[in-house]
Design a protein around this motif. Structure first.
Motif, PDB file in Angstrom:
ATOM      1  N   LEU A   1      -6.758 -33.939  -4.260  1.00  0.00           N
ATOM      2  CA  LEU A   1      -6.656 -34.737  -5.481  1.00  0.00           C
ATOM      3  C   LEU A   1      -6.141 -33.886  -6.638  1.00  0.00           C
ATOM      4  O   LEU A   1      -5.296 -34.336  -7.429  1.00  0.00           O
ATOM      5  CB  LEU A   1      -8.011 -35.346  -5.838  1.00  0.00           C
ATOM      6  CG  LEU A   1      -8.397 -36.647  -5.127  1.00  0.00           C
ATOM      7  CD1 LEU A   1      -9.860 -36.974  -5.382  1.00  0.00           C
ATOM      8  CD2 LEU A   1      -7.514 -37.798  -5.609  1.00  0.00           C
ATOM      9  N   TYR A   2      -6.647 -32.682  -6.744  1.00  0.00           N
ATOM     10  CA  TYR A   2      -6.195 -31.789  -7.817  1.00  0.00           C
ATOM     11  C   TYR A   2      -4.706 -31.484  -7.686  1.00  0.00           C
ATOM     12  O   TYR A   2      -3.942 -31.581  -8.671  1.00  0.00           O
ATOM     13  CB  TYR A   2      -7.001 -30.488  -7.788  1.00  0.00           C
ATOM     14  CG  TYR A   2      -6.467 -29.433  -8.718  1.00  0.00           C
ATOM     15  CD1 TYR A   2      -6.728 -29.477 -10.080  1.00  0.00           C
ATOM     16  CD2 TYR A   2      -5.675 -28.389  -8.236  1.00  0.00           C
ATOM     17  CE1 TYR A   2      -6.220 -28.516 -10.942  1.00  0.00           C
ATOM     18  CE2 TYR A   2      -5.168 -27.415  -9.091  1.00  0.00           C
ATOM     19  CZ  TYR A   2      -5.436 -27.493 -10.441  1.00  0.00           C
ATOM     20  OH  TYR A   2      -4.937 -26.542 -11.291  1.00  0.00           O
ATOM     21  N   LEU A   3      -4.271 -31.086  -6.499  1.00  0.00           N
ATOM     22  CA  LEU A   3      -2.867 -30.739  -6.287  1.00  0.00           C
ATOM     23  C   LEU A   3      -1.950 -31.903  -6.629  1.00  0.00           C
ATOM     24  O   LEU A   3      -0.941 -31.743  -7.342  1.00  0.00           O
ATOM     25  CB  LEU A   3      -2.644 -30.317  -4.834  1.00  0.00           C
ATOM     26  CG  LEU A   3      -3.296 -29.017  -4.363  1.00  0.00           C
ATOM     27  CD1 LEU A   3      -3.044 -28.817  -2.875  1.00  0.00           C
ATOM     28  CD2 LEU A   3      -2.770 -27.830  -5.158  1.00  0.00           C
ATOM     29  N   GLN A   4      -2.294 -33.090  -6.126  1.00  0.00           N
ATOM     30  CA  GLN A   4      -1.444 -34.254  -6.343  1.00  0.00           C
ATOM     31  C   GLN A   4      -1.455 -34.688  -7.812  1.00  0.00           C
ATOM     32  O   GLN A   4      -0.411 -35.048  -8.375  1.00  0.00           O
ATOM     33  CB  GLN A   4      -1.906 -35.391  -5.427  1.00  0.00           C
ATOM     34  CG  GLN A   4      -1.688 -35.079  -3.954  1.00  0.00           C
ATOM     35  CD  GLN A   4      -2.409 -36.064  -3.045  1.00  0.00           C
ATOM     36  OE1 GLN A   4      -1.819 -37.025  -2.569  1.00  0.00           O
ATOM     37  NE2 GLN A   4      -3.693 -35.821  -2.793  1.00  0.00           N
ATOM     38  N   SER A   5      -2.623 -34.647  -8.429  1.00  0.00           N
ATOM     39  CA  SER A   5      -2.738 -35.065  -9.833  1.00  0.00           C
ATOM     40  C   SER A   5      -1.956 -34.131 -10.748  1.00  0.00           C
ATOM     41  O   SER A   5      -1.210 -34.579 -11.629  1.00  0.00           O
ATOM     42  CB  SER A   5      -4.212 -35.109 -10.251  1.00  0.00           C
ATOM     43  OG  SER A   5      -4.946 -36.000  -9.439  1.00  0.00           O
ATOM     44  N   GLU A   6      -2.122 -32.826 -10.569  1.00  0.00           N
ATOM     45  CA  GLU A   6      -1.429 -31.867 -11.411  1.00  0.00           C
ATOM     46  C   GLU A   6       0.080 -31.959 -11.229  1.00  0.00           C
ATOM     47  O   GLU A   6       0.841 -31.883 -12.201  1.00  0.00           O
ATOM     48  CB  GLU A   6      -1.911 -30.448 -11.092  1.00  0.00           C
ATOM     49  CG  GLU A   6      -3.295 -30.132 -11.615  1.00  0.00           C
ATOM     50  CD  GLU A   6      -3.353 -30.213 -13.132  1.00  0.00           C
ATOM     51  OE1 GLU A   6      -2.654 -29.424 -13.798  1.00  0.00           O
ATOM     52  OE2 GLU A   6      -4.082 -31.073 -13.655  1.00  0.00           O
TER      53      GLU A   6
ATOM     54  N   LEU B   1      -3.603 -22.647  -9.082  1.00  0.00           N
ATOM     55  CA  LEU B   1      -4.970 -22.792  -8.574  1.00  0.00           C
ATOM     56  C   LEU B   1      -5.833 -21.791  -9.336  1.00  0.00           C
ATOM     57  O   LEU B   1      -5.845 -21.792 -10.547  1.00  0.00           O
ATOM     58  CB  LEU B   1      -4.989 -22.567  -7.067  1.00  0.00           C
ATOM     59  CG  LEU B   1      -4.176 -23.575  -6.248  1.00  0.00           C
ATOM     60  CD1 LEU B   1      -4.299 -23.276  -4.764  1.00  0.00           C
ATOM     61  CD2 LEU B   1      -4.627 -24.992  -6.521  1.00  0.00           C
ATOM     62  N   GLY B   2      -6.531 -20.924  -8.620  1.00  0.00           N
ATOM     63  CA  GLY B   2      -7.343 -19.935  -9.323  1.00  0.00           C
ATOM     64  C   GLY B   2      -8.248 -20.560 -10.362  1.00  0.00           C
ATOM     65  O   GLY B   2      -8.998 -21.480 -10.093  1.00  0.00           O
ATOM     66  N   LYS B   3      -8.163 -20.056 -11.595  1.00  0.00           N
ATOM     67  CA  LYS B   3      -9.033 -20.520 -12.673  1.00  0.00           C
ATOM     68  C   LYS B   3      -8.821 -22.004 -12.967  1.00  0.00           C
ATOM     69  O   LYS B   3      -9.774 -22.735 -13.261  1.00  0.00           O
ATOM     70  CB  LYS B   3      -8.798 -19.692 -13.932  1.00  0.00           C
ATOM     71  CG  LYS B   3      -9.749 -20.033 -15.077  1.00  0.00           C
ATOM     72  CD  LYS B   3      -9.519 -19.128 -16.270  1.00  0.00           C
ATOM     73  CE  LYS B   3     -10.549 -19.418 -17.363  1.00  0.00           C
ATOM     74  NZ  LYS B   3     -10.472 -20.806 -17.856  1.00  0.00           N
ATOM     75  N   SER B   4      -7.577 -22.486 -12.878  1.00  0.00           N
ATOM     76  CA  SER B   4      -7.302 -23.898 -13.173  1.00  0.00           C
ATOM     77  C   SER B   4      -8.032 -24.815 -12.203  1.00  0.00           C
ATOM     78  O   SER B   4      -8.615 -25.826 -12.603  1.00  0.00           O
ATOM     79  CB  SER B   4      -5.794 -24.163 -13.112  1.00  0.00           C
ATOM     80  OG  SER B   4      -5.110 -23.411 -14.083  1.00  0.00           O
ATOM     81  N   LEU B   5      -8.005 -24.467 -10.915  1.00  0.00           N
ATOM     82  CA  LEU B   5      -8.711 -25.272  -9.933  1.00  0.00           C
ATOM     83  C   LEU B   5     -10.216 -25.207 -10.156  1.00  0.00           C
ATOM     84  O   LEU B   5     -10.916 -26.215 -10.064  1.00  0.00           O
ATOM     85  CB  LEU B   5      -8.368 -24.809  -8.514  1.00  0.00           C
ATOM     86  CG  LEU B   5      -9.121 -25.503  -7.371  1.00  0.00           C
ATOM     87  CD1 LEU B   5      -8.880 -27.007  -7.394  1.00  0.00           C
ATOM     88  CD2 LEU B   5      -8.715 -24.916  -6.023  1.00  0.00           C
TER      89      LEU B   5
ATOM     90  N   LYS C   1     -15.162 -29.832 -13.769  1.00  0.00           N
ATOM     91  CA  LYS C   1     -15.145 -31.165 -14.371  1.00  0.00           C
ATOM     92  C   LYS C   1     -15.518 -32.243 -13.356  1.00  0.00           C
ATOM     93  O   LYS C   1     -16.013 -33.308 -13.720  1.00  0.00           O
ATOM     94  CB  LYS C   1     -13.755 -31.453 -14.945  1.00  0.00           C
ATOM     95  CG  LYS C   1     -13.384 -30.589 -16.129  1.00  0.00           C
ATOM     96  CD  LYS C   1     -11.980 -30.903 -16.622  1.00  0.00           C
ATOM     97  CE  LYS C   1     -11.603 -30.008 -17.795  1.00  0.00           C
ATOM     98  NZ  LYS C   1     -10.208 -30.266 -18.243  1.00  0.00           N
ATOM     99  N   MET C   2     -15.262 -31.974 -12.083  1.00  0.00           N
ATOM    100  CA  MET C   2     -15.622 -32.922 -11.029  1.00  0.00           C
ATOM    101  C   MET C   2     -17.073 -32.788 -10.594  1.00  0.00           C
ATOM    102  O   MET C   2     -17.522 -33.463  -9.673  1.00  0.00           O
ATOM    103  CB  MET C   2     -14.724 -32.721  -9.801  1.00  0.00           C
ATOM    104  CG  MET C   2     -13.280 -33.132 -10.000  1.00  0.00           C
ATOM    105  SD  MET C   2     -13.085 -34.901 -10.368  1.00  0.00           S
ATOM    106  CE  MET C   2     -12.874 -34.871 -12.152  1.00  0.00           C
ATOM    107  N   GLY C   3     -17.818 -31.908 -11.253  1.00  0.00           N
ATOM    108  CA  GLY C   3     -19.235 -31.765 -10.939  1.00  0.00           C
ATOM    109  C   GLY C   3     -19.544 -30.747  -9.866  1.00  0.00           C
ATOM    110  O   GLY C   3     -20.665 -30.683  -9.375  1.00  0.00           O
TER     111      GLY C   3
END
Length: 326
Positions: free
Chosen positions: A102-107, A118-122, A128-130
């Motif tokens: 979801l992260y890869l596709q959304s970004e 990725l790294g810190k951004s992921l 944020k996703m809990g």
């Protein structure tokens, strides 16, 4: 599921728990309703029709899933070793793999770029996703990131007498980092703190990836928007995540009621659950969690399966357009 949401608004969590609802459903619905951090994520529509496995497979085993419209094949990638033959790293699985996808596709969609940090951004996004980005959690994320990066996927599409085939790697290039050991998830698709058989990864976390051109183009043509708050509330339940994404994809395009048999549902969502009666129990539990974060979904459970009814999407077209224009 409208009743549990109405009760939560009118009476609050504690009073709603006095009614005949599964506590997990009440807690998930309450957390979803209380979440004020707006956001939209995206996934390729193919993943809403055929998803990854819920539990770990042998590292050299492929994953195949056949539904009425799609056959998904995921082949594990391999990692070269300092000495000896290359080793299979296994196909991605469980809720962590779904969150990373979801992260890869959304970004990629929001930035209109195939290159994703990725790294810190992921870690920030997973926070944020809990998902607390530390300890065993980040270890599991590292493993799934490598599995996603190295695997190869094929979507064989078959509908209305027409067939098509999309074969691709999700990622073209990647940069790897440190090492770690990883836990897994249980057979119901829920997060497990101890897999009982963790393996060591000598390649480690990824810092940046570049999505393959084919996958990125398919994603741009067929994106499914989902609610960040919904993903947060069910983030440890991979089957509930799959059902929610499927409903987000299917319900708003219906013009009339549509029946889905238990056999068809088992083919799509029942990987790892052999007996149909056992699957029905597990599916309904996860369906209720998905409906707890999709209040506008109109779904009825019957003896033959589900009846899907035309419903408003979880993300309005206006909000979707705004998310993609940033």
């Amino acid at each position: 599921m409208g009743t549990v949401h109405d009760l939560l608004v009118q009476k609050g969590r504690q009073q709603t728990l006095l009614f005949d609802f599964d506590r997990r459903v009440v807690d998930v619905a309450a957390n979803f309703l209380a979440d004020e951090e707006a956001g939209t994520a995206f996934l390729f529509s193919g993943w809403a029709q055929a998803a990854l496995p819920h539990k770990r497979l042998p590292d050299d085993a492929p994953w195949q899933l056949r539904t009425e419209r799609v056959t998904l094949l995921v082949e594990p990638g391999r990692r070269t070793m300092p000495s000896g033959p290359p080793v299979s790293v296994g196909v991605p699985y469980g809720s962590r793999a779904r969150l990373i996808m979801l992260y890869l596709q959304s970004e990629a969609l929001k930035t209109n770029s195939r290159s994703v940090e990725l790294g810190k951004s992921l870690r920030d996004w997973l926070g944020k996703m809990g998902i607390t980005p530390g300890g065993k959690s980040i270890q599991s994320i590292r493993e799934q990131a490598e599995r996603i990066t190295r695997c190869r996927i094929s979507f064989h599409l078959h509908s209305a007498g027409k067939e098509g085939l999309i074969q691709q790697h999700i990622v073209d290039t990647a940069m790897f980092g440190e090492t770690s050991v990883y836990p897994g998830e249980d057979s119901a698709g829920n997060e497990s703190e101890d897999s009982g058989g963790a393996t060591r990864n000598t390649s480690g976390f990824l810092e940046t990836v570049r999505l393959s051109e084919t996958f990125f183009e398919q994603l741009k043509r067929h994106p499914v928007p989902v609610d960040d708050a919904a993903i947060r509330a069910i983030n440890r339940h991979s089957m509930a995540l799959d059902i929610y994404c499927w409903l987000a994809y299917r319900l708003h395009v219906l013009s009339t009621d549509r029946e889905i048999t238990w056999k068809a549902l088992h083919a799509q969502f029942g990987g790892g659950v052999t007996r149909l009666d056992h699957f029905r129990t597990v599916f309904v539990e996860n369906l209720n969690l998905a409906l707890a974060v999709y209040p506008d979904a109109k779904v009825e459970v019957g003896g033959r399966g589900l009846t899907l009814q035309p419903s408003r999407p979880p993300i309005s077209p206006k909000v979707k357009a705004a998310a993609l224009s940033r």
